[in-house]
Design a protein around this motif. Structure first.
Motif, PDB file in Angstrom:
ATOM      1  N   THR A 151       0.845  -1.207   0.000  1.00  0.00           N
ATOM      2  CA  THR A 151       0.000   0.000   0.000  1.00  0.00           C
ATOM      3  C   THR A 151       0.868   1.240   0.000  1.00  0.00           C
ATOM      4  OG1 THR A 151       0.000   0.048   2.384  1.00  0.00           O
ATOM      5  CG2 THR A 151      -1.845  -1.052   1.334  1.00  0.00           C
ATOM      6  N   PHE A 185       2.534  -0.191  -5.893  1.00  0.00           N
ATOM      7  CA  PHE A 185       1.095   0.091  -5.976  1.00  0.00           C
ATOM      8  C   PHE A 185       0.449  -0.912  -6.934  1.00  0.00           C
ATOM      9  CE2 PHE A 185      -2.329   2.822  -8.010  1.00  0.00           C
ATOM     10  CZ  PHE A 185      -3.215   2.675  -6.954  1.00  0.00           C
ATOM     11  N   GLY A 231      -2.294  -0.618  -8.754  1.00  0.00           N
ATOM     12  CA  GLY A 231      -3.061  -0.114  -9.902  1.00  0.00           C
ATOM     13  C   GLY A 231      -2.447  -0.479 -11.248  1.00  0.00           C
ATOM     14  N   TRP A 272     -14.503   9.308  -5.594  1.00  0.00           N
ATOM     15  CA  TRP A 272     -14.898  10.317  -6.582  1.00  0.00           C
ATOM     16  C   TRP A 272     -16.414  10.316  -6.667  1.00  0.00           C
ATOM     17  CZ3 TRP A 272     -15.238   8.830 -12.314  1.00  0.00           C
ATOM     18  CH2 TRP A 272     -15.245   7.449 -12.501  1.00  0.00           C
ATOM     19  N   ASP A 274     -16.229   3.012 -12.944  1.00  0.00           N
ATOM     20  CA  ASP A 274     -15.595   2.934 -11.632  1.00  0.00           C
ATOM     21  C   ASP A 274     -15.016   1.526 -11.422  1.00  0.00           C
ATOM     22  OD1 ASP A 274     -14.869   3.690  -9.100  1.00  0.00           O
ATOM     23  OD2 ASP A 274     -16.904   4.128  -8.392  1.00  0.00           O
ATOM     24  N   TYR A 295     -12.997  -0.775  -8.182  1.00  0.00           N
ATOM     25  CA  TYR A 295     -12.656  -0.724  -6.753  1.00  0.00           C
ATOM     26  C   TYR A 295     -11.758  -1.905  -6.391  1.00  0.00           C
ATOM     27  CZ  TYR A 295     -13.415  -1.494  -1.720  1.00  0.00           C
ATOM     28  OH  TYR A 295     -13.234  -1.720  -0.380  1.00  0.00           O
ATOM     29  N   GLU A 318      -4.895  -5.441   0.174  1.00  0.00           N
ATOM     30  CA  GLU A 318      -5.034  -6.593   1.072  1.00  0.00           C
ATOM     31  C   GLU A 318      -5.831  -7.727   0.422  1.00  0.00           C
ATOM     32  OE1 GLU A 318      -5.431  -3.377   1.614  1.00  0.00           O
ATOM     33  OE2 GLU A 318      -5.653  -2.900   3.735  1.00  0.00           O
ATOM     34  N   GLY A 346      -6.018  -6.107  -4.984  1.00  0.00           N
ATOM     35  CA  GLY A 346      -5.760  -4.884  -5.745  1.00  0.00           C
ATOM     36  C   GLY A 346      -7.001  -4.513  -6.529  1.00  0.00           C
ATOM     37  N   PRO A 347      -6.874  -3.733  -7.611  1.00  0.00           N
ATOM     38  CA  PRO A 347      -8.063  -3.339  -8.370  1.00  0.00           C
ATOM     39  C   PRO A 347      -8.773  -4.569  -8.916  1.00  0.00           C
ATOM     40  CG  PRO A 347      -6.044  -2.875  -9.611  1.00  0.00           C
ATOM     41  CD  PRO A 347      -5.627  -3.237  -8.220  1.00  0.00           C
ATOM     42  N   MET A 387     -20.986  -1.463  -8.352  1.00  0.00           N
ATOM     43  CA  MET A 387     -19.888  -2.276  -8.887  1.00  0.00           C
ATOM     44  C   MET A 387     -20.106  -3.744  -8.529  1.00  0.00           C
ATOM     45  SD  MET A 387     -16.680   0.255  -8.131  1.00  0.00           S
ATOM     46  CE  MET A 387     -17.211   1.099  -6.654  1.00  0.00           C
ATOM     47  N   THR A 392     -12.587  -3.490   5.733  1.00  0.00           N
ATOM     48  CA  THR A 392     -11.971  -2.552   4.783  1.00  0.00           C
ATOM     49  C   THR A 392     -11.986  -1.115   5.274  1.00  0.00           C
ATOM     50  OG1 THR A 392     -14.072  -2.084   3.703  1.00  0.00           O
ATOM     51  CG2 THR A 392     -12.786  -3.925   2.819  1.00  0.00           C
ATOM     52  N   ARG A 394     -14.659   6.560   4.217  1.00  0.00           N
ATOM     53  CA  ARG A 394     -14.089   5.490   5.019  1.00  0.00           C
ATOM     54  C   ARG A 394     -14.389   5.798   6.467  1.00  0.00           C
ATOM     55  NH1 ARG A 394     -10.178   2.241   3.427  1.00  0.00           N
ATOM     56  NH2 ARG A 394      -9.016   2.526   5.338  1.00  0.00           N
TER      57      ARG A 394
END
Ligand code: DLL
Length: 433
Positions: free
Chosen positions: A93, A141, A143, A216, A234, A236, A240, A243-244, A256, A301, A327
């Motif tokens: 992360t 990362f 992404g 967003w 989108d 998500y 952990e 990832g995406p 989603m 999460t 969050r």
């Protein structure tokens, strides 16, 4: 559908089939973790549980939660369920405080993660005809590597751009005719702004964007869609849980779809830990039932959202999650009032401001203060400088109506707030410094 990576038999499976997969995989995963992760076994023993107590989904609620704190305590190897010789990758992360979270992957884990990202690309209309421009950061990362792997699986021509160097990004987009853009929404907004400034908006061939990794709003979606001439989807995920691609939007865009063959989702009351019924807002909890190296059971999460099983016009049957509404640990308490940064963004965009802003929280004379710095668009700046005080007053009122507290507003010149190439830093809480 023609696409090579649309897994219809899985993504459109009947509810009975999904439950059958989840039951079987959960029981197997609990046994695996009990046998191979002493840290989690101890947590189960503390609750008086053995694998025999978990016969299926109906027993899931009995299992202890895992939190980021557990990950820190067990850092770095304490939650590994496979010997290191079976692991082929780590990701981590972007956390700046405390110990980073490190997630481990076997080749099988990478494969399933990339499958999930491939599904997201196909759901956004992607195919092997596409040029997929990946501007999420690469490296630790998740992404960049996640969307890169998904794009390969779909068969897109993949541009591993990583983030930054905006001139080069735009040049490649024009020269190679990129059709799908993957990056954070804040970077997409910056790319749109930069394309307009360079007068090259008409030379772009983009038609879809796959944006996530940060909060967003719907208004920001419209801004980006207008700015780049695309449909924005989108996506998500969290390190952990791989990832995406843990969940992604389809053409209906009403939430989603969570990849339920790999992840069991629950929503709980963040204060009591009680499981909430479908449709109620609470903290999202995931159990990964197919991962080998780093399988987390009931991982909290901290993202607040709602689950929905309403049938979807795309044909996918996997449960949908709303976009995270903040969050539970990002919630600010200002003068005793709960404030989510997303509420502030919603007001700014509704009032027609561009997406560049910063929230500054401080404590002066034992009292909390909230200041919102908002960038004016170039038109606002040149046309209406004399009206700044009036506009600030309007924003103060709109924020008061949304938040219930006073926020000082400062309209600042275009380009004075630093742009982000990855996740935007929009909040400075000086009380914590
Ligand atoms: O942000 C993984 C990712 C990469 C997702 C690229 C989507 C695209 P982390 O850095 O571990 O992983 O951060 C995870 O980011 O718990 C959410 O709070 C937030 N987040 C991720 N996607 C979204 C989204 C990646 N679509 C944390 N909307 C999560 C809102 C998101 N928040």
């Amino acid at each position: 559908m023609e696409q090579r990576y649309y897994q219809k038999e899985i993504e459109c499976a009947s509810r009975e089939q999904i439950l059958a997969w989840q039951n079987e995989r959960l029981v197997r995963q609990v046994k695996n973790v009990w046998d191979n992760v002493p840290y989690y076994r101890k947590k189960m023993e503390e609750k008086g549980l053995t694998p025999a107590d978990i016969k299926g989904l109906e027993d899931l609620y009995k299992l202890p939660f895992l939190t980021k704190n557990d990950l820190r305590e067990a850092y770095p190897y304490g939650l590994l369920a496979r010997p290191l010789k079976d692991c082929v990758r780590i990701q981590s992360t972007s956390g700046t405080t405390g110990k980073r979270v490190i997630a481990f992957y076997t080749q099988h884990d990478l494969d399933l993660w990339e499958d999930c990202c491939a599904r997201a690309i196909v759901a956004a209309g992607g195919s092997n005809e596409d040029v997929c421009h990946v501007s999420y950061g690469y490296g630790l990362f998740t992404g960049g590597p996640g969307l890169n792997g998904g794009s390969h699986k779909v068969g897109c021509l993949t541009l591993p751009m990583s983030s930054g160097n905006t001139d080069r990004q735009l040049q490649f987009m024009v020269d190679l005719g990129s059709t799908i853009l993957c990056c954070t929404p804040s970077y997409a907004a910056y790319l749109a702004e930069s394309a307009a400034e360079r007068g090259i908006r008409d030379q772009l061939k983009l038609r879809a964007g796959i944006f996530g990794a940060e909060a967003w709003s719907e208004q920001m979606r419209h801004e980006i869609e207008k700015g780049l001439g695309i449909k924005a989807y989108d996506i998500y995920g969290l390190t952990e849980i791989s990832g995406p691609g843990v969940s992604f939007e389809c053409s209906e865009q009403t939430g989603m779809h969570i990849n339920e063959d790999h992840f069991i989702a629950e929503v709980i009351d963040p204060n009591t830990g009680e499981v909430l019924p479908e449709g109620e807002k609470g903290e999202l909890v995931f159990t990964s039932i197919t991962k080998e190296a780093f399988p987390l059971l009931r991982y909290r999460t901290r993202d607040i959202c709602v689950l929905s099983r309403k049938p979807c016009s795309c044909g996918r049957t996997h449960v949908k999650m709303s976009r995270p509404m903040g969050r539970s640990d990002d919630m600010l308490i200002i003068k005793g009032v709960n404030v989510f940064p997303s509420q502030i963004e919603t007001v700014l965009l509704e009032q027609g401001y561009p997406v560049n802003y910063q929230i500054i929280v401080d404590r002066v004379n034992n009292s909390d203060t909230l200041e919102v710095q908002v960038e004016m668009s170039p038109e606002m700046f040149s046309d209406q400088l004399s009206q700044v005080a009036e506009q600030e007053k309007q924003l103060v009122n709109a924020l008061k109506a949304m938040l219930g507290i006073y926020a000082k507003v400062r309209l600042v010149a275009p380009k004075s707030i630093q742009r982000s190439e990855g996740k935007a830093v929009r909040l400075i809480d000086k009380r914590k410094i």
